[in-house]
Each structure stands twice: as C-alpha cells, then as structure tokens.
Design a protein around this motif. Structure first.
Motif, short mmCIF file in Angstrom:
data_model
loop_
_atom_site.label_atom_id
_atom_site.label_comp_id
_atom_site.label_asym_id
_atom_site.label_seq_id
_atom_site.Cartn_x
_atom_site.Cartn_y
_atom_site.Cartn_z
N VAL A 252 5.26 -2.56 -10.11
CA VAL A 252 4.07 -2.08 -9.41
C VAL A 252 3.16 -3.28 -9.16
O VAL A 252 2.63 -3.88 -10.10
N ASN A 253 2.97 -3.62 -7.90
CA ASN A 253 2.14 -4.76 -7.52
C ASN A 253 0.70 -4.28 -7.35
O ASN A 253 0.34 -3.69 -6.33
N ASN A 254 -0.11 -4.52 -8.36
CA ASN A 254 -1.52 -4.14 -8.31
C ASN A 254 -2.44 -5.29 -7.88
O ASN A 254 -3.60 -5.06 -7.57
N TRP A 255 -1.93 -6.50 -7.90
CA TRP A 255 -2.78 -7.67 -7.66
C TRP A 255 -3.35 -7.67 -6.25
O TRP A 255 -4.53 -7.91 -6.04
N ASP A 256 -2.50 -7.41 -5.27
CA ASP A 256 -2.95 -7.49 -3.88
C ASP A 256 -3.99 -6.43 -3.55
O ASP A 256 -4.88 -6.66 -2.72
N ASP A 257 -3.88 -5.25 -4.17
CA ASP A 257 -4.83 -4.17 -3.85
C ASP A 257 -6.18 -4.35 -4.55
O ASP A 257 -7.20 -3.83 -4.06
N PHE A 258 -6.21 -5.06 -5.67
CA PHE A 258 -7.46 -5.20 -6.43
C PHE A 258 -8.10 -6.58 -6.26
O PHE A 258 -9.22 -6.78 -6.75
N TRP A 259 -7.42 -7.50 -5.61
CA TRP A 259 -7.97 -8.83 -5.45
C TRP A 259 -9.16 -8.80 -4.49
O TRP A 259 -9.08 -8.26 -3.39
N GLU A 260 -10.29 -9.37 -4.94
CA GLU A 260 -11.53 -9.43 -4.16
C GLU A 260 -11.99 -8.03 -3.75
O GLU A 260 -12.48 -7.82 -2.64
N TRP A 274 -13.59 4.97 -10.76
CA TRP A 274 -12.82 6.09 -10.26
C TRP A 274 -12.06 5.73 -8.99
O TRP A 274 -10.94 6.22 -8.76
N ARG A 275 -12.61 4.82 -8.17
CA ARG A 275 -11.88 4.37 -6.98
C ARG A 275 -10.67 3.53 -7.40
O ARG A 275 -9.56 3.71 -6.89
N GLY A 276 -10.90 2.61 -8.31
CA GLY A 276 -9.80 1.78 -8.78
C GLY A 276 -8.73 2.58 -9.51
O GLY A 276 -7.53 2.31 -9.36
N SER A 277 -9.13 3.58 -10.28
CA SER A 277 -8.15 4.42 -10.97
C SER A 277 -7.33 5.23 -9.97
O SER A 277 -6.13 5.45 -10.19
N TYR A 278 -7.96 5.64 -8.89
CA TYR A 278 -7.22 6.37 -7.86
C TYR A 278 -6.17 5.47 -7.20
O TYR A 278 -5.02 5.87 -7.00
N VAL A 279 -6.56 4.22 -6.87
CA VAL A 279 -5.62 3.29 -6.26
C VAL A 279 -4.48 2.97 -7.24
O VAL A 279 -3.31 2.93 -6.86
N LEU A 280 -4.82 2.76 -8.51
CA LEU A 280 -3.81 2.48 -9.51
C LEU A 280 -2.85 3.67 -9.67
O LEU A 280 -1.63 3.48 -9.81
N SER A 281 -3.38 4.89 -9.64
CA SER A 281 -2.52 6.08 -9.74
C SER A 281 -1.57 6.19 -8.55
O SER A 281 -0.40 6.52 -8.72
N GLN A 282 -2.09 5.89 -7.36
CA GLN A 282 -1.24 5.95 -6.17
C GLN A 282 -0.14 4.90 -6.21
O GLN A 282 1.00 5.15 -5.82
N ASN A 283 -0.48 3.71 -6.69
CA ASN A 283 0.54 2.66 -6.80
C ASN A 283 1.63 3.04 -7.78
O ASN A 283 2.83 2.81 -7.53
N MET A 284 1.24 3.62 -8.91
CA MET A 284 2.24 4.03 -9.90
C MET A 284 3.09 5.19 -9.39
O MET A 284 4.31 5.22 -9.60
N ALA A 285 2.46 6.15 -8.75
CA ALA A 285 3.19 7.31 -8.24
C ALA A 285 4.22 6.90 -7.20
O ALA A 285 5.29 7.51 -7.08
N ALA A 286 3.91 5.85 -6.42
CA ALA A 286 4.85 5.40 -5.39
C ALA A 286 6.12 4.79 -5.98
O ALA A 286 7.17 4.78 -5.32
N LYS A 287 6.05 4.29 -7.20
CA LYS A 287 7.21 3.65 -7.83
C LYS A 287 7.99 4.60 -8.75
O LYS A 287 9.07 4.24 -9.22
N LEU A 288 7.46 5.78 -9.00
CA LEU A 288 8.19 6.73 -9.85
C LEU A 288 9.37 7.30 -9.09
O LEU A 288 9.25 7.67 -7.92
N PRO A 289 10.53 7.40 -9.70
CA PRO A 289 11.69 7.96 -9.00
C PRO A 289 11.50 9.42 -8.68
O PRO A 289 10.84 10.15 -9.43
N GLY A 290 12.06 9.86 -7.56
CA GLY A 290 11.92 11.24 -7.15
C GLY A 290 12.76 12.20 -7.96
O GLY A 290 13.63 11.84 -8.71
#
Length: 290
Positions: A252-260, A274-290
């Motif tokens: 899960v690449n979080n660096w690009d979304d949270f940088w600056e 809460w905004r950052g937690s939402y972005v982090l949740s979306q990034n993790m959900a995208a990598k979870l297998p279906g």
C-alpha cells in the motif's frame, strides 16, 4: 457539504462521513431486497410442490379403492357349526344373513420429506476474515462492510516491529485469510536501518504462516520532524516497495497521497485526522483481495 475554507482538491476528492453511512445503508438495503426475492421464490416453489403432491395423492387413492364382491355368510339349521379359521369364517351359499367382507387393505402412507429435492449439499464456507494490525496510525481506519466484510482492526499504540510480532503469536494459523501490517514508523529512531530491514523480513515471514494473503502498508510522511526523520522514513518506504514487489506481496503506497498534505494530519503532524484516515482506509481497501 464543505465550507469555503477547505481547498478545492479536498472537496473534489473526498466524501463526508454522512455520505459513507448513506452508502453503507444503500448496500444493506440491496442485501435485504435480494433476501426478500429469494424468500418469495422459495415460497412459490413450496406452493407448486404442495399442489403436485396433492394431485398425486388423489390419483393414488382413487386407483386403490375398488368395490369388492359382496360375500355373505349363512348357517343352515341342519348344518354343522361353522369352524373359525383364523380371522376368516367359512361362507355358505344361499345364506340369509349377509356379512360384509373385511375392508381392502389401504395403501401405506408415505412419510418421506417432499422438500428433500430442494435441499442443497452443505458447502464449507471459506474463511474470509481480514485482520489489520498496526500502530496508532490505524486507530481510525474503517473499511465499510459493503466493500469488504469481516474486517477487524487491531491498534497497538506505540508498537514497534517486536510488538507486532508478539501480537501475531496470539493469532492461530489459518485464523484469518488476509493479514495487513502497518508498522515500522516507531523503529526509525533506533537509527539502525539494516536491523530494521532484518526485523521486517522476519515479521513478514511469520505473518505469511498465519494467513493466505499478506499486505504491507507503507509509512506516512511526518510533518515538522526535520530532514533526518524524513530521510529515514522515505528510505523505509522505498525499500519496502521494492522488497514487496520482489516477494509478490501487496504493498500500500501511502507516501504519494500524504506527501505535502497537511490537511490530512492532526496538529501533531504524525497521526492522520478524519480526512487522512479516510484516505488511508481507501488505500488499504483497494489492496485487499476480493
């Protein structure tokens, strides 16, 4: 839904908490509608089976009942007494005292389950439990049920790699199908990069024995921490991304979304709001297998 004080990119890219609740409710309504349709279909099938069984029963009853011959029994005055033969008696021709014959035996009643044809073979349910375990960064991570059901988040505040490894010892083998790890940020203060890499490799090897799918979440950049902290965090991010790609582990690449993006962090510059937690949740959900 946002006030005019928020940046335009945040307004265009993210959804408020009420919208998330609304989407979750829509998903639940769709599930209920599918259940209602299935129940209606089952009820219609039961009515059809009942009608077929009633027709077959009426046909068999009409075929089994037939008028039998009238048998009479008589004992003349000069005749010898009738000797009983079991449950039957001898019938004399010309008798004036008719006696009806015993009723014909009825067909046996079937006691089988008429709904057995609708019974499906038991299917073993696959374990689809997902466990997200990490430090205080994952405290407010929420994966909606309509995206991925049975997701459990375990937050260990201030945990290092050794603490996560100890927590994995309490997880039984094959207890979870997918394991997501977010750790390593608190280990950079030791200033031992090679030791950190070896510890991370050992952690991933142990986690692989606990699940079928392993996902590693990369670190978040920190605000107001100086060049040394930034350099070590970025080096950890780059090494994890390369190592996971070589080992076929989802990253899960979080660096690009949270940088600056200071609007994604709290005032401490470390934990996501809460905004950052939402972005982090979306990034993790995208990598979870279906």
């Amino acid at each position: 839904m946002y006030s005019s004080g928020f940046p335009a990119d945040i307004v265009d890219s993210f959804t408020c908490q009420k919208c998330l609740v609304n989407l979750e409710l829509v998903g639940k309504i769709r599930e209920l509608e599918d259940r209602v349709r299935n129940l209606i279909a089952i009820r219609q099938t039961e009515n059809w089976i009942d009608s077929v069984c009633l027709d077959n029963s009426a046909t068999s009853d009409s075929a089994s009942v037939s008028p039998g011959p009238t048998v009479v029994s008589a004992r003349p005055k000069s005749a010898a007494p009738i000797q009983p033969q079991g449950e039957w008696v001898t019938v004399r021709r010309g008798s004036k005292n008719p006696k009806c014959s015993p009723p014909a035996p009825r067909s046996p009643i079937r006691t089988q389950n008429r709904f057995s044809a609708l019974r499906s073979a038991p299917v073993e349910t696959e374990n689809k439990k997902v466990l997200i375990i990490g430090n205080s960064i994952v405290r407010n991570v929420r994966i909606p049920n309509y995206v991925k059901p049975a997701v459990h988040v375990k937050c260990l505040a201030g945990a290092k790699i050794s603490g996560i490894e100890a927590a994995l010892d309490r997880v039984a083998d094959d207890e979870v199908s997918t394991l997501l790890l977010h750790v390593g940020t608190n280990d950079i203060y030791s200033q031992q990069s090679e030791v950190l890499k070896r510890n991370f490799i050992s952690l991933c090897i142990k986690a692989k024995r606990k699940c079928r799918n392993l996902v590693v979440s990369g670190p978040l950049p920190r605000l107001y921490r100086g060049d040394v902290i930034y350099s070590r965090l970025h080096s950890l991010h780059c090494w994890l991304e390369t190592w996971c790609a070589n080992k076929s582990i989802a990253f899960v690449n979080n660096w690009d979304d949270f940088w600056e993006r200071p609007g994604f962090f709290r005032r401490d510059g470390l934990h996501p709001n809460w905004r950052g937690s939402y972005v982090l949740s979306q990034n993790m959900a995208a990598k979870l297998p279906g």
